[in-house]
Design a protein around this motif. Sequence first.
Motif, mmCIF file in Angstrom:
data_model
loop_
_atom_site.group_PDB
_atom_site.id
_atom_site.type_symbol
_atom_site.label_atom_id
_atom_site.label_comp_id
_atom_site.label_asym_id
_atom_site.label_seq_id
_atom_site.Cartn_x
_atom_site.Cartn_y
_atom_site.Cartn_z
ATOM 1 N N HIS A 123 1.968 -37.495 31.388
ATOM 2 C CA HIS A 123 1.682 -38.926 31.487
ATOM 3 C C HIS A 123 0.500 -39.208 32.409
ATOM 4 C CE1 HIS A 123 5.563 -39.463 29.540
ATOM 5 N NE2 HIS A 123 5.331 -40.756 29.453
ATOM 6 N N SER A 124 0.325 -38.393 33.448
ATOM 7 C CA SER A 124 -0.730 -38.668 34.422
ATOM 8 C C SER A 124 -2.082 -38.113 33.999
ATOM 9 C CB SER A 124 -0.347 -38.099 35.793
ATOM 10 O OG SER A 124 -0.352 -36.680 35.781
ATOM 11 N N ARG A 125 -2.118 -37.170 33.077
ATOM 12 C CA ARG A 125 -3.400 -36.543 32.717
ATOM 13 C C ARG A 125 -4.388 -37.506 32.066
ATOM 14 N NH1 ARG A 125 -0.323 -30.903 31.628
ATOM 15 N NH2 ARG A 125 -0.738 -30.065 33.721
ATOM 16 N N PRO A 126 -3.947 -38.478 31.254
ATOM 17 C CA PRO A 126 -4.943 -39.464 30.815
ATOM 18 C C PRO A 126 -5.587 -40.210 31.984
ATOM 19 C CG PRO A 126 -2.982 -39.583 29.431
ATOM 20 C CD PRO A 126 -2.655 -38.653 30.558
ATOM 21 N N ILE A 127 -4.822 -40.423 33.057
ATOM 22 C CA ILE A 127 -5.382 -41.104 34.227
ATOM 23 C C ILE A 127 -6.428 -40.215 34.892
ATOM 24 C CG2 ILE A 127 -4.846 -42.212 36.425
ATOM 25 C CD1 ILE A 127 -1.970 -42.533 35.430
ATOM 26 N N ILE A 128 -6.153 -38.910 34.971
ATOM 27 C CA ILE A 128 -7.154 -37.975 35.505
ATOM 28 C C ILE A 128 -8.393 -38.008 34.628
ATOM 29 C CG2 ILE A 128 -7.641 -35.590 36.156
ATOM 30 C CD1 ILE A 128 -5.503 -36.878 37.849
ATOM 31 N N GLY A 129 -8.178 -38.043 33.315
ATOM 32 C CA GLY A 129 -9.304 -38.142 32.388
ATOM 33 C C GLY A 129 -10.111 -39.400 32.621
ATOM 34 N N ALA A 130 -9.421 -40.521 32.880
ATOM 35 C CA ALA A 130 -10.125 -41.776 33.144
ATOM 36 C C ALA A 130 -10.953 -41.680 34.421
ATOM 37 C CB ALA A 130 -9.126 -42.924 33.249
ATOM 38 N N ARG A 131 -10.447 -40.951 35.399
ATOM 39 C CA ARG A 131 -11.243 -40.730 36.613
ATOM 40 C C ARG A 131 -12.500 -39.940 36.279
ATOM 41 N NH1 ARG A 131 -7.499 -37.954 40.835
ATOM 42 N NH2 ARG A 131 -9.117 -38.508 42.319
ATOM 43 N N GLY A 132 -12.363 -38.959 35.384
ATOM 44 C CA GLY A 132 -13.524 -38.189 34.961
ATOM 45 C C GLY A 132 -14.547 -39.053 34.249
ATOM 46 N N VAL A 133 -14.072 -39.931 33.369
ATOM 47 C CA VAL A 133 -14.974 -40.829 32.649
ATOM 48 C C VAL A 133 -15.691 -41.757 33.626
ATOM 49 C CG1 VAL A 133 -15.105 -42.728 30.985
ATOM 50 C CG2 VAL A 133 -13.656 -40.753 30.501
ATOM 51 N N GLY A 134 -14.919 -42.337 34.562
ATOM 52 C CA GLY A 134 -15.531 -43.233 35.525
ATOM 53 C C GLY A 134 -16.549 -42.538 36.408
ATOM 54 N N LEU A 135 -16.199 -41.337 36.878
ATOM 55 C CA LEU A 135 -17.118 -40.582 37.726
ATOM 56 C C LEU A 135 -18.395 -40.250 36.968
ATOM 57 C CD1 LEU A 135 -16.189 -37.739 40.178
ATOM 58 C CD2 LEU A 135 -18.131 -37.483 38.647
ATOM 59 N N ALA A 136 -18.256 -39.780 35.729
ATOM 60 C CA ALA A 136 -19.427 -39.426 34.928
ATOM 61 C C ALA A 136 -20.297 -40.648 34.655
ATOM 62 C CB ALA A 136 -18.985 -38.782 33.616
ATOM 63 N N THR B 234 -16.684 -32.806 31.345
ATOM 64 C CA THR B 234 -17.839 -33.692 31.164
ATOM 65 C C THR B 234 -18.305 -34.255 32.504
ATOM 66 O OG1 THR B 234 -17.271 -34.301 28.893
ATOM 67 C CG2 THR B 234 -18.598 -35.882 30.143
ATOM 68 N N ALA B 235 -17.353 -34.664 33.344
ATOM 69 C CA ALA B 235 -17.728 -35.189 34.658
ATOM 70 C C ALA B 235 -18.519 -34.155 35.450
ATOM 71 C CB ALA B 235 -16.474 -35.602 35.424
ATOM 72 N N MET B 236 -18.080 -32.890 35.397
ATOM 73 C CA MET B 236 -18.781 -31.847 36.133
ATOM 74 C C MET B 236 -20.170 -31.604 35.548
ATOM 75 S SD MET B 236 -18.215 -29.713 38.728
ATOM 76 C CE MET B 236 -19.853 -30.060 39.330
ATOM 77 N N ARG B 237 -20.252 -31.593 34.226
ATOM 78 C CA ARG B 237 -21.539 -31.348 33.562
ATOM 79 C C ARG B 237 -22.514 -32.498 33.834
ATOM 80 N NH1 ARG B 237 -19.460 -29.460 29.379
ATOM 81 N NH2 ARG B 237 -19.138 -31.412 28.274
ATOM 82 N N VAL B 238 -22.027 -33.726 33.717
ATOM 83 C CA VAL B 238 -22.883 -34.887 33.952
ATOM 84 C C VAL B 238 -23.323 -34.949 35.413
ATOM 85 C CG1 VAL B 238 -22.903 -37.418 34.034
ATOM 86 C CG2 VAL B 238 -21.991 -36.236 32.023
ATOM 87 N N ALA B 239 -22.404 -34.696 36.332
ATOM 88 C CA ALA B 239 -22.760 -34.717 37.752
ATOM 89 C C ALA B 239 -23.782 -33.636 38.082
ATOM 90 C CB ALA B 239 -21.508 -34.538 38.605
ATOM 91 N N THR B 240 -23.640 -32.463 37.461
ATOM 92 C CA THR B 240 -24.610 -31.379 37.668
ATOM 93 C C THR B 240 -25.991 -31.783 37.173
ATOM 94 O OG1 THR B 240 -22.863 -29.711 37.462
ATOM 95 C CG2 THR B 240 -25.134 -28.969 37.152
ATOM 96 N N ASP B 241 -26.044 -32.368 35.976
ATOM 97 C CA ASP B 241 -27.330 -32.819 35.442
ATOM 98 C C ASP B 241 -27.912 -33.949 36.287
ATOM 99 O OD1 ASP B 241 -27.292 -30.971 33.415
ATOM 100 O OD2 ASP B 241 -26.596 -32.363 31.864
#
Length: 382
Positions: free
Chosen positions: A239-252, A327-334
């Motif tokens: 249940h919490s993993r979509p929320i982690i995903g949303a954090r990734g989307v927001g960060l990216a 994606t968040a890691m890749r986008v942040a790296t770029d």
Amino acid sequence: MSIIYTPEQIQIRDLVRRVAAERVAPRANEIDATAEYPQDMFLLLKELGLFSLPFPEEYGGMGSMVTACLAIEELGRVCYNTAYLLLVQWVPFVAILASGSEEQRRRYLPGLSTGDVRGALALTEPQSGSDVAGIKTKAERRGDSYVITGSKSWCTNAGLADFILVAAKTGDSGSRGNIGLFLMETDRAGFELGRKEDKMGARGVPSWQLHFDDVELPLSSRIGGAETGFKVVMEALNHSRPIIGARGVGLAQGALDHSINFVKDRHAFGKSVADFQGVRWMLADMAIQIEASRHLVYAAAAAVDRGVRGNDLAQMAAVAKCHATDTAMRVATDAVQLFGASGISNEFPINRYFRDAKVLQIIEGTNQIQRNIISRNLLSDR
């Protein structure tokens, strides 16, 4: 399929976006630099009533994981740590709502929903991070009580929590599995906070080591059966993993926002850096991956709201979490690359996004574990 939000969800998203820009963003660098818990941000989220979003209506919420993810994304776009304040309330909530007794729900959920009570989940141990079934912390039945002994690590929010969900082995010490999940108030005798971790990212919401020296808990503290804690934890993580995903989307998205502003203001070889085709293609690739992650995350969140459970939810949640945080890691790296030397300077916020993105690939099940879940489901006979 396009993402369709209700008018109420759009209203909440726009409110959080405005508050994030006006009140959260100015604090983000300081929270990261000082690694001090942002109590002012906690009180802001409480004032806005955001803690209640995924809770059922009977607890003052909307019962909507999609809306919860919208809030997380908008906050994560400017400040990883402020978004994290919501998540640490929501992981215990999911476990208690799904498997707690009526008395446990009445006791803990109203306070979690309003922010009057703070919780934490103690799962990880020094020798077993991804290997949940291999934990060593022991819960021994003694008459009408359980006695908890052992240690935990990386327990986020523990030093501020009113209660902690503790995963402990109820079977033989050498066995795997047979895990119980227990609700423990943090003022219990025998419980002690250990060292606070000095983290690379996610610095504003501290994590601690925990020690349990014959901590006695009543039988009523157990969630579900004596040996069902593993399933409860796994379902809570689904249940919490979509929320982690949303954090990734927001960060990216935040890293892309900073990158666009930076390259438009910089000049090299007599023209704007934004006019170089290589730079434009980097930005385009970043946007493509963010949009793909966004759709995966909200599809998984919508599945939670529809009542999808078990392997079907596990698959969608693992795909969303893995893709969005990679994606968040890749986008942040770029983004750091686009900033050049400025990207590695503490004068610019983009290095904060880079450090926080790495954390997302590890927490709530590493992305290697997500790939194990995905491949196991692909190869299983349903």
